[in-house]
Design an enzyme around this catalytic site. Structure first.
Site, mmCIF file in Angstrom:
data_model
loop_
_atom_site.group_PDB
_atom_site.id
_atom_site.type_symbol
_atom_site.label_atom_id
_atom_site.label_comp_id
_atom_site.label_asym_id
_atom_site.label_seq_id
_atom_site.Cartn_x
_atom_site.Cartn_y
_atom_site.Cartn_z
ATOM 1 N N GLN A 196 -5.688 -31.258 6.430
ATOM 2 C CA GLN A 196 -7.014 -31.806 6.743
ATOM 3 C C GLN A 196 -6.968 -32.577 8.064
ATOM 4 O O GLN A 196 -6.674 -33.768 8.094
ATOM 5 C CB GLN A 196 -7.517 -32.698 5.607
ATOM 6 C CG GLN A 196 -8.950 -33.119 5.841
ATOM 7 C CD GLN A 196 -9.525 -33.898 4.686
ATOM 8 O OE1 GLN A 196 -8.890 -34.132 3.663
ATOM 9 N NE2 GLN A 196 -10.758 -34.312 4.852
ATOM 10 N N PHE A 197 -7.314 -31.891 9.142
ATOM 11 C CA PHE A 197 -7.263 -32.519 10.467
ATOM 12 C C PHE A 197 -8.266 -33.652 10.604
ATOM 13 O O PHE A 197 -8.077 -34.556 11.419
ATOM 14 C CB PHE A 197 -7.464 -31.482 11.577
ATOM 15 C CG PHE A 197 -8.876 -31.006 11.749
ATOM 16 C CD1 PHE A 197 -9.698 -31.613 12.694
ATOM 17 C CD2 PHE A 197 -9.380 -29.966 10.986
ATOM 18 C CE1 PHE A 197 -11.007 -31.182 12.867
ATOM 19 C CE2 PHE A 197 -10.682 -29.531 11.147
ATOM 20 C CZ PHE A 197 -11.500 -30.139 12.092
ATOM 21 N N THR A 198 -9.310 -33.681 9.789
ATOM 22 C CA THR A 198 -10.326 -34.729 9.911
ATOM 23 C C THR A 198 -9.809 -36.105 9.500
ATOM 24 O O THR A 198 -10.453 -37.109 9.783
ATOM 25 C CB THR A 198 -11.591 -34.380 9.101
ATOM 26 O OG1 THR A 198 -11.240 -34.231 7.723
ATOM 27 C CG2 THR A 198 -12.240 -33.100 9.614
#
Length: 148
Positions: free
Chosen positions: A78-80
């Protein structure tokens, strides 16, 4: 690297309405890989997660680890998690690693957990995923390799 570890009684991930992976008792991990993160950062998180004691013993104290309860892991990239929200209302994701580097470290992290004899299921890197979970406790622990 940043990892959000949630103790779950069940969790699953679906892509386009089709379930890809599911677990029962264990951890649902969201993993964000930052530009500049290394295998040493992943190794640090593997050590912390594999030894984390947040399951209740016979006295109701959080004293047991994942091995002791026979738990599983659902690992989701999850890059966010690395969003920068300091300016304006639209988050910036420039601190996130390039997808090729992030994928390599995500897989390295998961393989490290498997080397600790943990059962690890994954989402699909780079895909839009629907994640469902029942957070048990609730217990949520955040690890950040910038704060070792």
């Amino acid at each position: 690297m940043r990892a959000v570890v949630q103790k779950v009684s069940k969790a699953s991930v679906s892509i386009a309405g089709v379930e890809k992976s599911s677990i029962q008792t264990g951890y649902m991990i969201l993993l964000g890989v930052k530009d500049g993160d290394t295998k040493e950062d992943a190794d640090y998180l593997v050590r912390k997660v594999s030894k984390l004691r947040v399951f209740e013993d016979d006295e109701g104290k959080m004293n047991l680890d994942l091995h002791q309860v026979g738990g599983q892991i659902l690992s989701i990239s999850q890059f966010t998690l690395l969003a920068d929200t300091k300016k304006g209302n639209r988050p910036s994701f420039t601190k996130s690693a390039h997808p090729d580097e992030a994928l390599e470290l995500y897989q390295y992290f998961n393989d490290g957990l498997r080397a600790e004899e943990l059962e690890v299921f994954e989402g699909e890197f780079g895909e839009h995923m629907e994640v469902s979970l029942v957070n048990d406790g609730p217990v949520t622990i955040v690890f950040d390799t910038e704060n070792k």
